[in-house]
Write a protein that holds these residues in place. Sequence first.
Motif, PDB file in Angstrom:
ATOM      1  N   THR A  11     -18.145 -15.807  59.462  1.00 50.59           N
ATOM      2  CA  THR A  11     -18.363 -14.194  59.990  1.00 50.59           C
ATOM      3  C   THR A  11     -17.059 -13.804  59.303  1.00 50.59           C
ATOM      4  O   THR A  11     -16.175 -14.438  58.812  1.00 50.59           O
ATOM      5  N   VAL A  12     -16.913 -12.493  59.581  1.00 49.38           N
ATOM      6  CA  VAL A  12     -15.928 -11.570  59.188  1.00 49.38           C
ATOM      7  C   VAL A  12     -14.549 -11.856  60.044  1.00 49.38           C
ATOM      8  O   VAL A  12     -13.367 -12.282  59.296  1.00 49.38           O
ATOM      9  N   ILE A  60     -10.911  -7.454  55.482  1.00 46.37           N
ATOM     10  CA  ILE A  60     -12.249  -8.224  54.912  1.00 46.37           C
ATOM     11  C   ILE A  60     -13.360  -7.389  54.785  1.00 46.37           C
ATOM     12  O   ILE A  60     -14.102  -7.269  53.769  1.00 46.37           O
ATOM     13  N   TYR A  61     -13.741  -6.386  55.574  1.00 39.86           N
ATOM     14  CA  TYR A  61     -14.792  -5.232  55.250  1.00 39.86           C
ATOM     15  C   TYR A  61     -14.446  -4.454  54.107  1.00 39.86           C
ATOM     16  O   TYR A  61     -15.349  -4.204  53.256  1.00 39.86           O
ATOM     17  N   ARG A  62     -13.157  -4.215  53.843  1.00 40.73           N
ATOM     18  CA  ARG A  62     -12.910  -3.560  52.534  1.00 40.73           C
ATOM     19  C   ARG A  62     -13.056  -4.500  51.441  1.00 40.73           C
ATOM     20  O   ARG A  62     -13.648  -3.900  50.589  1.00 40.73           O
ATOM     21  N   GLY A 113     -28.347  -8.154  59.757  1.00 34.38           N
ATOM     22  CA  GLY A 113     -28.527  -7.216  60.905  1.00 34.38           C
ATOM     23  C   GLY A 113     -27.531  -5.957  60.500  1.00 34.38           C
ATOM     24  O   GLY A 113     -27.317  -5.641  59.323  1.00 34.38           O
ATOM     25  N   ARG A 114     -26.662  -5.765  61.271  1.00 32.89           N
ATOM     26  CA  ARG A 114     -25.529  -4.894  61.110  1.00 32.89           C
ATOM     27  C   ARG A 114     -24.029  -5.620  60.488  1.00 32.89           C
ATOM     28  O   ARG A 114     -23.323  -4.936  60.504  1.00 32.89           O
ATOM     29  N   GLY A 115     -24.244  -6.848  60.606  1.00 31.95           N
ATOM     30  CA  GLY A 115     -22.952  -7.691  60.186  1.00 31.95           C
ATOM     31  C   GLY A 115     -22.913  -8.368  58.723  1.00 31.95           C
ATOM     32  O   GLY A 115     -24.261  -8.110  58.184  1.00 31.95           O
ATOM     33  N   PHE A 116     -22.059  -8.868  58.741  1.00 35.01           N
ATOM     34  CA  PHE A 116     -21.946  -9.791  57.211  1.00 35.01           C
ATOM     35  C   PHE A 116     -21.754 -11.093  57.499  1.00 35.01           C
ATOM     36  O   PHE A 116     -21.185 -11.535  58.433  1.00 35.01           O
TER      37      PHE A 116
END
Length: 69
Positions: free
Chosen positions: A17-18, A32-34, A47-50
């Motif tokens: 997970t992130v 991490i999202y960046r 879904g809505r996550g990574f």
Amino acid sequence: MDLLVSEHSQGAPRYLTVAEVALILRVSKMTIYRLVHAGDLAALRVGRGFRIPEASVTAYLSQYQDAIG
């Protein structure tokens, strides 16, 4: 990378997970999202996550270890 050693190494890729990647790299989740959105760190959208393949984290770290020496 002792932190990245998979406990379930049956040949199946391990996804993180992130939050898990942020803990491993000791950065914020936003960092991490960046990295994911910039394409620097490969990830799958679930879904809505990574979910980030463990191999992507290893590859990301190794490119900077090579630069350091």
